[in-house]
Motif scaffolding. Structure first.
Motif, PDB file in Angstrom:
ATOM      1  N   GLU A 135       0.828  -1.213   0.000  1.00  0.00           N
ATOM      2  CA  GLU A 135       0.000   0.000   0.000  1.00  0.00           C
ATOM      3  C   GLU A 135       0.866   1.269   0.000  1.00  0.00           C
ATOM      4  O   GLU A 135       0.793   2.104   0.908  1.00  0.00           O
ATOM      5  N   PRO A 136       1.693   1.425  -1.028  1.00  0.00           N
ATOM      6  CA  PRO A 136       2.636   2.552  -1.064  1.00  0.00           C
ATOM      7  C   PRO A 136       1.957   3.913  -1.203  1.00  0.00           C
ATOM      8  O   PRO A 136       2.569   4.931  -0.885  1.00  0.00           O
ATOM      9  N   LEU A 137       0.726   3.950  -1.684  1.00  0.00           N
ATOM     10  CA  LEU A 137       0.093   5.238  -1.996  1.00  0.00           C
ATOM     11  C   LEU A 137      -0.743   5.812  -0.866  1.00  0.00           C
ATOM     12  O   LEU A 137      -1.311   6.902  -1.027  1.00  0.00           O
ATOM     13  N   ASN A 138      -0.851   5.125   0.266  1.00  0.00           N
ATOM     14  CA  ASN A 138      -1.613   5.686   1.386  1.00  0.00           C
ATOM     15  C   ASN A 138      -1.113   7.092   1.709  1.00  0.00           C
ATOM     16  O   ASN A 138       0.074   7.283   1.973  1.00  0.00           O
ATOM     17  N   PHE A 139      -2.020   8.061   1.688  1.00  0.00           N
ATOM     18  CA  PHE A 139      -1.749   9.472   2.011  1.00  0.00           C
ATOM     19  C   PHE A 139      -0.972  10.230   0.926  1.00  0.00           C
ATOM     20  O   PHE A 139      -0.786  11.434   1.036  1.00  0.00           O
ATOM     21  N   ILE A 140      -0.505   9.538  -0.126  1.00  0.00           N
ATOM     22  CA  ILE A 140       0.312  10.190  -1.151  1.00  0.00           C
ATOM     23  C   ILE A 140      -0.575  11.013  -2.088  1.00  0.00           C
ATOM     24  O   ILE A 140      -1.602  10.537  -2.564  1.00  0.00           O
ATOM     25  N   ASP A 141      -0.158  12.264  -2.390  1.00  0.00           N
ATOM     26  CA  ASP A 141      -0.972  13.129  -3.242  1.00  0.00           C
ATOM     27  C   ASP A 141      -0.999  12.630  -4.686  1.00  0.00           C
ATOM     28  O   ASP A 141      -0.146  11.835  -5.114  1.00  0.00           O
ATOM     29  N   VAL A 142      -1.988  13.107  -5.444  1.00  0.00           N
ATOM     30  CA  VAL A 142      -2.248  12.592  -6.785  1.00  0.00           C
ATOM     31  C   VAL A 142      -1.075  12.828  -7.729  1.00  0.00           C
ATOM     32  O   VAL A 142      -0.705  11.934  -8.505  1.00  0.00           O
ATOM     33  N   ILE A 143      -0.479  14.003  -7.696  1.00  0.00           N
ATOM     34  CA  ILE A 143       0.615  14.301  -8.626  1.00  0.00           C
ATOM     35  C   ILE A 143       1.800  13.372  -8.375  1.00  0.00           C
ATOM     36  O   ILE A 143       2.423  12.874  -9.319  1.00  0.00           O
ATOM     37  N   SER A 144       2.078  13.078  -7.108  1.00  0.00           N
ATOM     38  CA  SER A 144       3.165  12.136  -6.790  1.00  0.00           C
ATOM     39  C   SER A 144       2.790  10.719  -7.217  1.00  0.00           C
ATOM     40  O   SER A 144       3.666   9.949  -7.639  1.00  0.00           O
ATOM     41  N   ARG A 145       1.517  10.365  -7.116  1.00  0.00           N
ATOM     42  CA  ARG A 145       1.077   9.048  -7.615  1.00  0.00           C
ATOM     43  C   ARG A 145       1.352   8.929  -9.111  1.00  0.00           C
ATOM     44  O   ARG A 145       1.828   7.893  -9.590  1.00  0.00           O
ATOM     45  N   MET A 146       1.049   9.989  -9.835  1.00  0.00           N
ATOM     46  CA  MET A 146       1.281   9.973 -11.276  1.00  0.00           C
ATOM     47  C   MET A 146       2.777   9.922 -11.595  1.00  0.00           C
ATOM     48  O   MET A 146       3.194   9.268 -12.551  1.00  0.00           O
ATOM     49  N   GLN A 147       3.598  10.591 -10.768  1.00  0.00           N
ATOM     50  CA  GLN A 147       5.056  10.489 -10.920  1.00  0.00           C
ATOM     51  C   GLN A 147       5.516   9.039 -10.779  1.00  0.00           C
ATOM     52  O   GLN A 147       6.347   8.553 -11.558  1.00  0.00           O
ATOM     53  N   LEU A 148       4.986   8.352  -9.761  1.00  0.00           N
ATOM     54  CA  LEU A 148       5.383   6.959  -9.519  1.00  0.00           C
ATOM     55  C   LEU A 148       4.911   6.054 -10.653  1.00  0.00           C
ATOM     56  O   LEU A 148       5.612   5.112 -11.040  1.00  0.00           O
ATOM     57  N   GLU A 149       3.718   6.341 -11.188  1.00  0.00           N
ATOM     58  CA  GLU A 149       3.242   5.566 -12.340  1.00  0.00           C
ATOM     59  C   GLU A 149       4.210   5.721 -13.515  1.00  0.00           C
ATOM     60  O   GLU A 149       4.583   4.729 -14.164  1.00  0.00           O
ATOM     61  N   GLU A 150       4.606   6.960 -13.791  1.00  0.00           N
ATOM     62  CA  GLU A 150       5.530   7.208 -14.909  1.00  0.00           C
ATOM     63  C   GLU A 150       6.868   6.513 -14.684  1.00  0.00           C
ATOM     64  O   GLU A 150       7.468   5.965 -15.615  1.00  0.00           O
ATOM     65  N   LEU A 151       7.353   6.524 -13.440  1.00  0.00           N
ATOM     66  CA  LEU A 151       8.604   5.841 -13.103  1.00  0.00           C
ATOM     67  C   LEU A 151       8.517   4.344 -13.408  1.00  0.00           C
ATOM     68  O   LEU A 151       9.389   3.773 -14.079  1.00  0.00           O
ATOM     69  N   LEU A 152       7.453   3.702 -12.920  1.00  0.00           N
ATOM     70  CA  LEU A 152       7.330   2.251 -13.064  1.00  0.00           C
ATOM     71  C   LEU A 152       7.100   1.851 -14.518  1.00  0.00           C
ATOM     72  O   LEU A 152       7.562   0.792 -14.956  1.00  0.00           O
ATOM     73  N   LEU A 153       6.410   2.692 -15.276  1.00  0.00           N
ATOM     74  CA  LEU A 153       6.195   2.395 -16.691  1.00  0.00           C
ATOM     75  C   LEU A 153       7.473   2.623 -17.501  1.00  0.00           C
ATOM     76  O   LEU A 153       7.719   1.927 -18.491  1.00  0.00           O
ATOM     77  N   ALA A 154       8.288   3.581 -17.077  1.00  0.00           N
ATOM     78  CA  ALA A 154       9.528   3.879 -17.804  1.00  0.00           C
ATOM     79  C   ALA A 154      10.610   2.838 -17.542  1.00  0.00           C
ATOM     80  O   ALA A 154      11.291   2.384 -18.471  1.00  0.00           O
ATOM     81  N   TYR A 155      10.779   2.415 -16.277  1.00  0.00           N
ATOM     82  CA  TYR A 155      11.882   1.518 -15.905  1.00  0.00           C
ATOM     83  C   TYR A 155      11.486   0.048 -15.898  1.00  0.00           C
ATOM     84  O   TYR A 155      12.346  -0.821 -15.900  1.00  0.00           O
TER      85      TYR A 155
END
Length: 492
Positions: free
Chosen positions: A448-468
């Motif tokens: 559950e890494p996204l608990n309390f994490i704001d939306v823009i940071s969630r989208m950053q993490l999505e881009e990271l995981l899709l890129a790498y």
């Protein structure tokens, strides 16, 4: 319907480095279903506390409703749940309570069990049911989804969709879209209110950001062009002025009056260009103030000598006599991004801990090599305290890299001076994620890494995981994140 008026609100925590709110004014309607969004640490929970009168502030907040906050603090978990309900709401009809619980999928017998025996999801639903029984109340609902599985989120969003008069803090895009009709956004320098759901707000925000970036670039070119033109005109003016005292041309006498007039005209033109340049600079300075930075993140995945990293073969986990999951089998191949799904209590976190090597009672087989390096993000952030420098040293990670990642996740340099214990819930979770991104690992395991994490940071993490495209096993109830990231889903 009535209004909540916020007038010239200014607030900063005593002894803190930065002002949370600075002379802000706006109005809210008490029948709105209001989604509340903003980056971690911007003051969402603080604003809810100010509405409740929990802090002194400068300015004025007026309303004809009472404010009630979720989650309601329960001091004694041994209390019967019905007694907790009675603490939240004093006057109600029992059938009304049963109606609300039924809408949320909670059985009546939950009322006659000790409160601590309820799951986190059941506690959330019971509290919401009780709070919505209160009359002339405006609810302040602070991140209710953090303890809800996907099924629970759908139930609660359907429930809230039929209600009116609340502020809902959540970073789950699908959840927000399903149950709100207005957005309250804390930006870098202002508070913004729009009609619509989260997706419509995001489209408008991205459109405004694109416009400001283009306008900033255009004004930058104009300023440069005008600066060069002013310099040329000013130089010509000086050259002409100097020619008043120059030599005769073809025996003719220099007309000093004409030359002086021409020089003055050029100087006037130069001043006009400088004024236009100053106006453009002022317009340019108003742009880009609320554009959120979301720099690309990086991770350090190690290559593995086998295509298969790990295998679970008919695994069952036990706590004493209780079996929490039964006959679970799956494999993790290199490059897979696996979502481990299931209702609360189905054993997801237990399986992750077993994979990490925790001492647990289980049957079946877990096959992994000893040299397999795993980077783990836990649900729990309560243990975090002390300075970031001390934490980096304790975790044996590169401090400069660690802080660089946090900067990309919207940490200001001032945050680096504070005790981690004072961070918001989302900021603490970002500390764990940044630490994981510093790790060189074959497999990432995130609970559950996204608990309390704001939306823009969630989208950053999505881009990271899709890129790498790292190999990752994760538990997450954010529907949009799972749909974007998972290459495979294992349902317990």
């Amino acid at each position: 319907m009535s209004l909540i008026n916020v007038t010239r609100l200014t607030f900063a925590y005593e002894g803190n480095y930065d002002t949370i709110f600075d002379d802000v004014s706006f109005q809210l309607h008490t029948d709105w279903k209001l989604g509340f969004t903003g980056r971690n640490g911007r003051g969402k929970t603080t604003f809810l506390k100010l509405l409740q009168g929990k802090h002194e502030y400068s300015g004025h907040i007026s309303a004809d409703v009472t404010f009630d906050y979720f989650p309601f603090p329960v001091e004694d978990g041994e209390e019967m749940t019905i007694n907790v309900v009675n603490q939240i709401v004093h006057e109600y009809e029992h059938w009304e309570l049963l109606r609300e619980l039924n809408l949320l999928g909670v059985a009546e017998d939950a009322l006659y069990r000790p409160y601590h025996t309820l799951s986190n999801g059941e506690r959330t639903k019971v509290q919401l049911a009780a709070l919505f029984l209160k009359e002339n109340s405006f609810l302040l609902i602070d991140e209710p989804t953090n303890h809800l599985d996907l099924h629970g989120r759908r139930l609660v969003s359907d429930y809230l969709k039929e209600k009116r008069g609340f502020i809902l803090v959540s970073h789950d895009r699908v959840f927000l879209d399903a149950c709100i009709d207005h957005i309250l956004s804390i930006n870098k320098t202002q508070i913004d209110i729009q009609k619509g759901n989260f997706s419509s707000w995001l489209v408008n925000k991205e459109r405004q950001d694109r416009y400001e970036l283009a306008e900033n670039e255009k004004l930058g070119r104009e300023v440069k062009r005008m600066s060069q033109a002013a310099k040329r005109t000013n130089q010509w003016s000086h050259e002409v002025e100097k020619s008043k005292n120059g030599t005769r041309n073809s025996g003719s006498k220099v007309d000093k009056g004409y030359v002086g007039h021409k020089a003055a005209k050029m100087m006037k033109r130069s001043k006009s260009i400088e004024q236009r340049q100053q106006t453009a600079l002022e317009e340019k300075s108003k742009l880009l103030k609320n554009i959120e930075s979301a720099e690309n993140l990086k991770l350090n995945q190690l290559p593995y000598h086998k295509s298969r990293l790990l295998e679970l073969d008919h695994v069952s986990i036990y706590y004493g006599e209780e079996q929490v999951c039964e006959e679970v089998s799956f494999v993790i191949e290199q490059g897979e991004r696996i979502a481990l799904a299931g209702r609360n209590g189905s054993g997801k976190s237990s399986l992750l801990r077993l994979i990490l090597g925790d001492d647990m009672s289980y049957s079946g087989a877990v096959r992994k090599d000893r040299e397999l390096k795993i980077s783990y993000v836990s649900q729990d952030t309560e243990h975090l305290a002390g300075s970031l420098s001390a934490y980096a040293a304790d975790q044996d990670i590169d401090e400069s890299l660690f802080k660089s990642i946090l900067r990309k996740l919207d940490f200001s340099r001032l945050q680096f001076e504070k005790d981690i214990a004072s961070y918001s819930g989302g900021q603490k979770k970002k500390v764990l994620i940044a630490r994981s991104l510093c790790d060189a690992a074959h497999l990432y395991v995130w609970d559950e890494p996204l608990n309390f994490i704001d939306v823009i940071s969630r989208m950053q993490l999505e881009e990271l995981l899709l890129a790498y495209k790292p190999t990752i096993l994760f538990v997450e109830h954010d529907q949009a994140f799972c749909e974007h990231i998972a290459t495979k889903t294992i349902e317990l």
